[in-house]
Design an enzyme around this catalytic site. Structure first.
Site, short mmCIF file in Angstrom:
data_model
loop_
_atom_site.label_atom_id
_atom_site.label_comp_id
_atom_site.label_asym_id
_atom_site.label_seq_id
_atom_site.Cartn_x
_atom_site.Cartn_y
_atom_site.Cartn_z
N HIS A 174 36.89 -21.90 41.25
CA HIS A 174 37.05 -20.81 41.51
C HIS A 174 36.92 -19.97 42.72
CE1 HIS A 174 37.14 -20.38 36.56
NE2 HIS A 174 37.89 -21.25 36.99
N LYS A 206 44.36 -38.16 32.54
CA LYS A 206 43.65 -39.09 32.06
C LYS A 206 44.20 -39.45 30.74
CE LYS A 206 39.08 -37.20 32.75
NZ LYS A 206 37.59 -36.46 31.98
P1 GDP Z 1 36.13 -31.99 38.49
O1 GDP Z 1 34.96 -32.58 38.16
O2 GDP Z 1 37.30 -31.79 37.31
O3 GDP Z 1 36.86 -32.67 39.65
O4 GDP Z 1 36.38 -34.37 38.03
P2 GDP Z 1 36.16 -35.67 38.53
O5 GDP Z 1 37.19 -35.85 39.35
O6 GDP Z 1 34.88 -35.47 38.76
O7 GDP Z 1 36.34 -36.19 37.46
C1 GDP Z 1 35.48 -36.55 36.10
C2 GDP Z 1 34.89 -37.92 35.31
O8 GDP Z 1 36.41 -38.11 35.29
C3 GDP Z 1 34.73 -38.85 36.48
O9 GDP Z 1 34.15 -39.52 35.98
C4 GDP Z 1 36.71 -39.75 36.81
O10 GDP Z 1 36.09 -40.78 37.12
C5 GDP Z 1 37.10 -38.97 35.03
N1 GDP Z 1 38.24 -39.35 35.24
C6 GDP Z 1 39.01 -38.20 36.01
N2 GDP Z 1 40.61 -38.83 35.65
C7 GDP Z 1 40.83 -39.28 35.58
C8 GDP Z 1 41.39 -40.49 34.86
O11 GDP Z 1 42.97 -40.42 34.75
N3 GDP Z 1 41.12 -41.44 33.61
C9 GDP Z 1 39.61 -41.31 32.93
N4 GDP Z 1 39.81 -42.90 32.25
N5 GDP Z 1 38.93 -41.11 33.43
C10 GDP Z 1 39.03 -40.19 34.70
#
Ligand code: GDP
Ligand code: MG
Length: 457
Positions: free
Chosen positions: A85, A136
């Site tokens: 944000h 995801k």
């Molecule tokens: P942020 O907090 O939005 O930046 O989320 P992150 O990019 O740090 O991702 C959070 C968690 O979700 C991590 O463990 C990633 O590996 C997992 N993750 C992110 N995108 C995907 C996806 O498309 N598929 C799966 N299975 N896991 C994902």
């Protein structure tokens, strides 16, 4: 002058969404793909942003059905790196957002969450168009991964149970958007992109749907924002962050949205004491290209930087600069005074927008963006605030809080969000019975304050 559709700048894109939905991973995936794509059109990591040039987007969108009919007219996308944000709110100019378009990331397994809705409200308030990455999808039951294909084909090739789950969850998300007063549809079923927000199924892990996401961003930018994206010589630059760097002193990271900055330019910016600073750009810095060895703090100096780009400015006297406000350049000595007035007015206008209560806590934060995020939270939590300030807590602030103490005990409180409390200010507060709560996480401030309030009852 000279603005034309044949000379567009890169579109500035923000990534927003609930924690853990995959915002960081989406950027990671984009960058990694680029390394494989090799030399031409490589993605560069800039200050606070990732620059995805159009050659790279062409490469990544080759798998998108019907893309050959698309004429690519923008030079690329500049995706802001520090999603959240505060950074989104910091990209402001003349009251509107500098971010041209946003990606709102939603975890398909979770649907709309608390911060998704907060992000939605910010996007609405700033009238920023956005697309949704329904992320995801690889976690859907029995998903079979087929990278290098259009995501529409990947979905229709899944088994019936997987397709069912996809449809059910997507419908649920569309319903949740409707509850927020918004029309949403899968991008390939969208009846009207102007009134319906598009959902793009993605996986930041397998890369599925990433090409479709990029294609949609580019086509939406070109069809809806061509006018806005015409390159202009009129400078539009915003401070994203103020940072101390070993060897360089205090620097500012900024997003140059339009126009150009040159070494030696006289820049004018607002400061946390309500005034302004005038200083010369000592150097314009960008990181080394990715393929070269990354040495810590190793930047390349540029004589000139042309929008849209992320760039670090090294100069004297940057300590008190406020993130979230414009940088002005004085092209001649007579312009300096005008610029100073303008930046001071800019800050006053931003703070003046905030509605204060007669009785309420005092709020201090490090940047406009963090202040805005905190105030948004306090509003939701029904905690009134009577005064706001950007910058450290000093004695004067404590005096102000003590006058609130006489009116209603609980409001003789300063919430200091990510700012210092000067020692003599703390001493005075202890004498007068003013409470100062200090934290760099909004929830912690909230918890401290509610605990204090309970105690007073
Ligand atoms: P942020 O907090 O939005 O930046 O989320 P992150 O990019 O740090 O991702 C959070 C968690 O979700 C991590 O463990 C990633 O590996 C997992 N993750 C992110 N995108 C995907 C996806 O498309 N598929 C799966 N299975 N896991 C994902
Ligand atoms: Mg993250």
């Amino acid at each position: 002058k000279n603005r034309s559709v044949s000379n567009l700048r890169a579109a500035v894109i923000c990534v927003l969404g609930h924690v853990d939905t995959g915002k960081t991973k989406i950027l990671d995936k984009l960058r990694r793909t680029s390394v494989q794509a090799g030399e031409a059109g490589g993605i560069t990591q800039q200050i606070g942003a990732t620059n995805v040039p159009i050659e790279n987007i062409k490469e990544q969108t080759k798998i998108v059905r019907g893309i050959s009919q698309t004429e690519f007219r923008i030079p690329g996308l500049l995706i802001i790196d520090t999603p959240g944000h505060a950074s989104f709110s910091n990209l402001r100019s003349r009251g509107s957002s500098l971010c041209d378009m946003a990606i709102l990331v939603v975890d398909i397994m979770h649907g709309l969450e608390e911060q998704t809705i907060e992000s939605l409200n910010l996007l609405k308030a700033k009238k920023t168009p956005f697309v949704v990455a329904l992320n995801k999808i690889d976690r859907l039951y029995d998903w079979s991964t087929m990278s290098r294909k259009d995501v529409r084909d990947i979905i229709s090739s899944q088994g019936p149970n997987t397709q069912n789950e996809f449809q059910t969850r997507t419908k649920q998300v569309i319903l949740q958007f409707a509850e927020q007063g918004m029309n949403a549809a899968l991008f390939y079923e969208n009846p009207d992109p102007k009134t319906y927000v598009s959902l793009v199924p993605t996986s930041a892990i397998t890369g599925e749907g990433m090409g479709n996401l990029l294609a949609l961003l580019v086509t939406n930018c070109q069809s809806m924002l061509a006018k806005r994206l015409m390159f202009s010589e009129e400078l539009q630059a915003t401070v994203l962050e103020v940072k101390a760097i070993t060897g360089l002193g205090t620097t500012i990271d900024c997003i140059l949205v339009n126009g150009r900055l040159r070494e030696g330019d006289t820049v004018v910016m607002a400061t946390s004491d309500g005034g302004s600073i005038v200083t010369q750009i000592r150097s314009l810095l960008m990181p080394q290209p990715m393929k070269e060895l990354r040495v810590k703090n190793d930047y390349i100096e540029h004589k000139e930087v042309v929008a849209a780009q992320g760039v670090k400015i090294a100069a004297k006297d940057l300590e008190k600069v406020i993130a979230g406000l414009n940088i002005l350049v004085a092209r001649s000595p007579d312009e300096v005074e005008i610029c100073k007035e303008e930046v001071v007015k800019d800050l006053a206008r931003e703070l003046g927008r905030i509605k204060l209560q007669d009785r309420g806590v005092l709020v201090q934060a490090s940047t406009l963006g963090s202040l805005e995020a905190l105030l948004e939270f306090l509003k939701d939590s029904k905690i009134p605030y009577s005064s706001v300030k950007i910058g450290p807590v000093v004695k004067r602030d404590v005096m102000k809080a003590s006058s609130m103490l006489e009116r209603e005990n609980q409001y003789g409180t300063i919430l200091a969000f990510d700012v210092k409390v000067e020692r003599d200010a703390q001493e005075l507060a202890d004498q007068l019975g003013v409470k100062i709560f200090q934290a760099d996480i909004i929830y912690h401030l909230f918890d401290q304050f509610t605990a204090h309030r309970e105690q007073l009852k």
